[in-house]
Design an enzyme around this catalytic site. Structure first.
Site, PDB file in Angstrom:
ATOM      1  N   ASN A 116      33.660  39.585  41.697  1.00 42.14           N
ATOM      2  CA  ASN A 116      34.895  39.468  40.908  1.00 42.14           C
ATOM      3  C   ASN A 116      35.307  37.996  40.890  1.00 42.14           C
ATOM      4  O   ASN A 116      35.815  37.488  41.873  1.00 42.14           O
ATOM      5  CB  ASN A 116      35.991  40.332  41.569  1.00 42.14           C
ATOM      6  CG  ASN A 116      37.341  40.154  40.901  1.00 42.14           C
ATOM      7  OD1 ASN A 116      37.421  39.655  39.767  1.00 42.14           O
ATOM      8  ND2 ASN A 116      38.405  40.548  41.584  1.00 42.14           N
ATOM      9  N   TRP A 117      35.067  37.372  39.763  1.00 43.50           N
ATOM     10  CA  TRP A 117      35.327  35.925  39.689  1.00 43.50           C
ATOM     11  C   TRP A 117      36.818  35.619  39.508  1.00 43.50           C
ATOM     12  O   TRP A 117      37.219  34.474  39.529  1.00 43.50           O
ATOM     13  CB  TRP A 117      34.539  35.299  38.540  1.00 43.50           C
ATOM     14  CG  TRP A 117      33.047  35.377  38.689  1.00 43.50           C
ATOM     15  CD1 TRP A 117      32.336  36.017  39.680  1.00 43.50           C
ATOM     16  CD2 TRP A 117      32.070  34.786  37.819  1.00 43.50           C
ATOM     17  NE1 TRP A 117      30.994  35.857  39.470  1.00 43.50           N
ATOM     18  CE2 TRP A 117      30.796  35.110  38.342  1.00 43.50           C
ATOM     19  CE3 TRP A 117      32.148  34.026  36.661  1.00 43.50           C
ATOM     20  CZ2 TRP A 117      29.614  34.693  37.725  1.00 43.50           C
ATOM     21  CZ3 TRP A 117      30.984  33.606  36.044  1.00 43.50           C
ATOM     22  CH2 TRP A 117      29.731  33.941  36.570  1.00 43.50           C
ATOM     23  N   LYS A 118      37.596  36.642  39.257  1.00 39.95           N
ATOM     24  CA  LYS A 118      39.044  36.486  39.012  1.00 39.95           C
ATOM     25  C   LYS A 118      39.271  35.435  37.917  1.00 39.95           C
ATOM     26  O   LYS A 118      38.437  35.304  37.029  1.00 39.95           O
ATOM     27  CB  LYS A 118      39.765  36.111  40.302  1.00 39.95           C
ATOM     28  CG  LYS A 118      39.396  37.007  41.475  1.00 39.95           C
ATOM     29  CD  LYS A 118      40.362  36.884  42.607  1.00 39.95           C
ATOM     30  CE  LYS A 118      39.810  37.600  43.829  1.00 39.95           C
ATOM     31  NZ  LYS A 118      40.817  37.890  44.815  1.00 39.95           N
ATOM     32  N   HIS A 170      42.882  46.668  40.501  1.00 42.11           N
ATOM     33  CA  HIS A 170      42.794  45.636  41.547  1.00 42.11           C
ATOM     34  C   HIS A 170      44.205  45.341  42.044  1.00 42.11           C
ATOM     35  O   HIS A 170      45.165  45.360  41.270  1.00 42.11           O
ATOM     36  CB  HIS A 170      42.145  44.374  40.976  1.00 42.11           C
ATOM     37  CG  HIS A 170      41.787  43.380  42.029  1.00 42.11           C
ATOM     38  ND1 HIS A 170      42.723  42.575  42.637  1.00 42.11           N
ATOM     39  CD2 HIS A 170      40.591  43.073  42.606  1.00 42.11           C
ATOM     40  CE1 HIS A 170      42.118  41.815  43.542  1.00 42.11           C
ATOM     41  NE2 HIS A 170      40.826  42.100  43.538  1.00 42.11           N
ATOM     42  N   GLU A 199      45.673  42.717  42.685  1.00 48.27           N
ATOM     43  CA  GLU A 199      46.378  41.629  41.983  1.00 48.27           C
ATOM     44  C   GLU A 199      46.986  42.137  40.680  1.00 48.27           C
ATOM     45  O   GLU A 199      48.055  41.687  40.265  1.00 48.27           O
ATOM     46  CB  GLU A 199      45.408  40.454  41.759  1.00 48.27           C
ATOM     47  CG  GLU A 199      45.131  39.729  43.075  1.00 48.27           C
ATOM     48  CD  GLU A 199      43.754  39.098  43.192  1.00 48.27           C
ATOM     49  OE1 GLU A 199      43.082  38.898  42.160  1.00 48.27           O
ATOM     50  OE2 GLU A 199      43.345  38.800  44.333  1.00 48.27           O
ATOM     51  N   GLU A 242      40.041  47.948  49.247  1.00 42.82           N
ATOM     52  CA  GLU A 242      40.373  46.543  49.440  1.00 42.82           C
ATOM     53  C   GLU A 242      41.743  46.418  50.092  1.00 42.82           C
ATOM     54  O   GLU A 242      42.772  46.443  49.389  1.00 42.82           O
ATOM     55  CB  GLU A 242      40.403  45.828  48.087  1.00 42.82           C
ATOM     56  CG  GLU A 242      39.092  45.824  47.357  1.00 42.82           C
ATOM     57  CD  GLU A 242      38.959  44.603  46.470  1.00 42.82           C
ATOM     58  OE1 GLU A 242      37.985  43.882  46.616  1.00 42.82           O
ATOM     59  OE2 GLU A 242      39.867  44.355  45.655  1.00 42.82           O
ATOM     60  N   GLY A 253      41.167  37.406  49.926  1.00 43.20           N
ATOM     61  CA  GLY A 253      41.356  35.969  49.761  1.00 43.20           C
ATOM     62  C   GLY A 253      41.985  35.279  50.962  1.00 43.20           C
ATOM     63  O   GLY A 253      42.400  34.124  50.867  1.00 43.20           O
ATOM     64  N   SER A 257      37.594  39.384  51.685  1.00 45.70           N
ATOM     65  CA  SER A 257      36.975  38.292  52.450  1.00 45.70           C
ATOM     66  C   SER A 257      35.551  38.627  52.903  1.00 45.70           C
ATOM     67  O   SER A 257      35.142  38.284  54.016  1.00 45.70           O
ATOM     68  CB  SER A 257      37.868  37.904  53.643  1.00 45.70           C
ATOM     69  OG  SER A 257      39.112  37.414  53.172  1.00 45.70           O
ATOM     70  N   GLY A 313      35.097  38.612  46.048  1.00 49.40           N
ATOM     71  CA  GLY A 313      35.859  37.640  45.266  1.00 49.40           C
ATOM     72  C   GLY A 313      35.339  36.234  45.490  1.00 49.40           C
ATOM     73  O   GLY A 313      34.339  35.826  44.894  1.00 49.40           O
ATOM     74  N   GLY A 314      35.993  35.510  46.388  1.00 53.77           N
ATOM     75  CA  GLY A 314      35.687  34.087  46.614  1.00 53.77           C
ATOM     76  C   GLY A 314      34.205  33.792  46.787  1.00 53.77           C
ATOM     77  O   GLY A 314      33.682  32.840  46.178  1.00 53.77           O
TER      78      GLY A 314
END
Ligand code: PEP
Length: 271
Positions: free
Chosen positions: A24-26, A109, A111, A181, A187, A227, A248-249
């Protein structure tokens, strides 16, 4: 839709769930940067068999990235979607726009829930819309820190699963990926432990079994996200109810993402 299983091929009538790693590149990477990142990792990713890999770049990069993924085994996903097919919904993207491009869509998600007010009810409408258009949903659930500290995790996550899946036909359930999640782990660099993640993922599978059947619950793939790195993915993948990661990251770095997939394959081949 085909159901994502690997036949054990050893005379065992059971099936093994195909591990799935999604990046997930956000809201990161321009179109040019997206193409560079895919270019850096596509050969290595494409060479890996036995793990389903999905890249979820921002909307504007989907079409260009699709070009690079063509003729590879790597899938494409969107990070969100509205549930209506078309109309006066300024700024939204519909399933009709995604269905020819994307295999998957991340829905619910945290977010989206936190910053854009998405409720379980809306997530449920989106999951249904995705299924209707043959886009596989990755439905994310997870508690925040206050809920964990108040020991409300089980009740909260169970309700998210129940309400998110409300009214969905049993035949569609195996095509849905559920992503656990915990918000406090996203993150932050503070990943859950394997045991903590397993406990909730087992609960999620149990909830699906109560809503449908044990047999169908055994077919659903459940990811852990929060993470995830190349250093901790083995701990998560070793857990019986964890079938992959929503990353993600670490999905923004080609070497890290490749390592996550490689280690996923190593662990899952021993499961
Ligand atoms: C995510 O984007 O869903 C996520 C889990 O992010 P990170 O891996 O950076 O924690």
């Amino acid at each position: 839709m085909t159901t994502p299983f690997i036949n054990r091929g050893n005379g065992n009538s059971g099936f093994k769930r195909l591990p799935i790693i999604a990046g997930n590149w956000k809201m990161n990477k321009t179109v040019d940067e997206s193409l560079l990142l895919v270019d850096e990792m596509i050969d290595d990713l494409d060479a890996i068999e036995g793990v389903e890999i999905v890249l979820c770049p921002p909307f504007v990069a989907l079409y260009s990235v699709l070009d690079l993924l063509e003729d590879t085994g790597v899938g494409l996903g969107a990070q969100n979607m509205y549930h209506q097919n078309s109309g006066a919904y300024t700024g939204e993207i519909s399933p009709l726009m995604l269905r020819e491009i994307c295999d998957y869509v991340i829905l619910g998600h945290s977010e989206r829930r936190t910053y854009f007010g998405e409720t379980n009810e809306l997530v449920n409408l989106k999951v249904k819309a995705a299924l209707k258009h043959d886009i596989r949903p990755i439905m994310a659930v997870g508690e925040n820190l206050a809920q964990r500290q108040a020991e409300e995790t089980s009740a909260f996550v169970t309700a998210q699963v129940r309400e998110g899946l409300a009214g969905i036909d049993i035949a569609d359930i195996p095509t849905i990926v559920l992503a656990y999640e915990p918000i406090w782990a996203i993150g932050t660099g503070l990943a859950a432990t394997g045991a903590m993640a397993q406990e909730v993922c087992a609960l999620i599978r149990q909830t699906v079994a109560e809503l449908y059947t044990q047999e169908v619950a055994e077919q659903v793939r459940i990811q852990y996200g929060g993470s995830v790195t190349a250093k901790n993915i083995e701990e998560f993948m070793s857990q019986p109810d964890i079938d992959g990661g929503l990353v993600g990251g670490a999905s923004l770095n080609a070497d890290d993402f490749i390592q996550i997939v490689v280690k996923t394959l190593e662990v899952s081949s021993k499961k």
